[in-house]
Design a protein around this motif. Structure first.
Motif, PDB file in Angstrom:
ATOM      1  N   TYR A  61       0.827  -1.203   0.000  1.00 40.82           N
ATOM      2  CA  TYR A  61       0.000   0.000   0.000  1.00 40.82           C
ATOM      3  C   TYR A  61       0.864   1.255   0.000  1.00 40.82           C
ATOM      4  N   SER A  64       1.910   2.027  -3.569  1.00 35.34           N
ATOM      5  CA  SER A  64       0.824   2.523  -4.423  1.00 35.34           C
ATOM      6  C   SER A  64       0.350   3.899  -3.961  1.00 35.34           C
ATOM      7  N   PHE A  65       0.264   4.110  -2.658  1.00 32.90           N
ATOM      8  CA  PHE A  65      -0.157   5.400  -2.120  1.00 32.90           C
ATOM      9  C   PHE A  65       0.804   6.512  -2.539  1.00 32.90           C
ATOM     10  N   GLN A  67       2.986   6.580  -4.984  1.00 36.77           N
ATOM     11  CA  GLN A  67       3.007   6.777  -6.434  1.00 36.77           C
ATOM     12  C   GLN A  67       1.794   7.564  -6.911  1.00 36.77           C
ATOM     13  N   ARG A  68       0.664   7.367  -6.257  1.00 35.33           N
ATOM     14  CA  ARG A  68      -0.550   8.099  -6.634  1.00 35.33           C
ATOM     15  C   ARG A  68      -0.509   9.546  -6.162  1.00 35.33           C
ATOM     16  N   GLN A  69       0.126   9.805  -5.034  1.00 34.14           N
ATOM     17  CA  GLN A  69       0.003  11.100  -4.374  1.00 34.14           C
ATOM     18  C   GLN A  69       1.148  12.085  -4.611  1.00 34.14           C
TER      19      GLN A  69
END
Length: 118
Positions: A61, A64-65, A67-69
């Motif tokens: 997580y 992914s967190f 990389q998204r933010q």
């Protein structure tokens, strides 16, 4: 597990992401230990299995967190900081954790370039 709290906030400085990635490294080491020592099979110990499940969710997580933010440059800078060593808080937590388990495995352990022997 503050990571999943609705009040959890990460502002995205390289230092803050370094601390987050340091937790990720800590969680991975703890999961490796928990999967090796009692074995990878599920047990009847609900607390152990809950902890392993939380680590198994948190570790990917974080990637992914972030990389998204956050922009890749900030993530890369934080990863470089991690390569130089863990955040001091997580170094301390690893020492405490390893110290607590030394009687179980009796081995010498290295923490981010520091020798930590029994």
């Amino acid at each position: 597990m503050c990571l999943f709290c609705s009040s959890f906030a990460v502002v995205g400085t390289p230092e803050e992401l370094w601390r987050l990635f340091s937790f990720q490294a800590f969680a991975q080491e703890e999961l490796n230990y928990l999967d090796t020592t009692p074995g990878g099979e599920r047990t009847n110990d609900e607390m152990l299995e809950d902890l392993r499940d939380r680590y198994r969710i948190a570790i990917p997580y974080i990637d992914s967190f972030t990389q998204r933010q956050f922009p890749g440059g900030i993530i890369n800078e934080a990863r470089k900081m991690l390569q130089r060593g863990l955040h001091p808080f997580w170094v301390h937590q690893m020492k405490l954790s390893r110290h607590g388990r030394l009687p179980l495995n009796g081995s010498d352990t290295t923490i981010v370039g520091e020798s930590y022997a029994q």
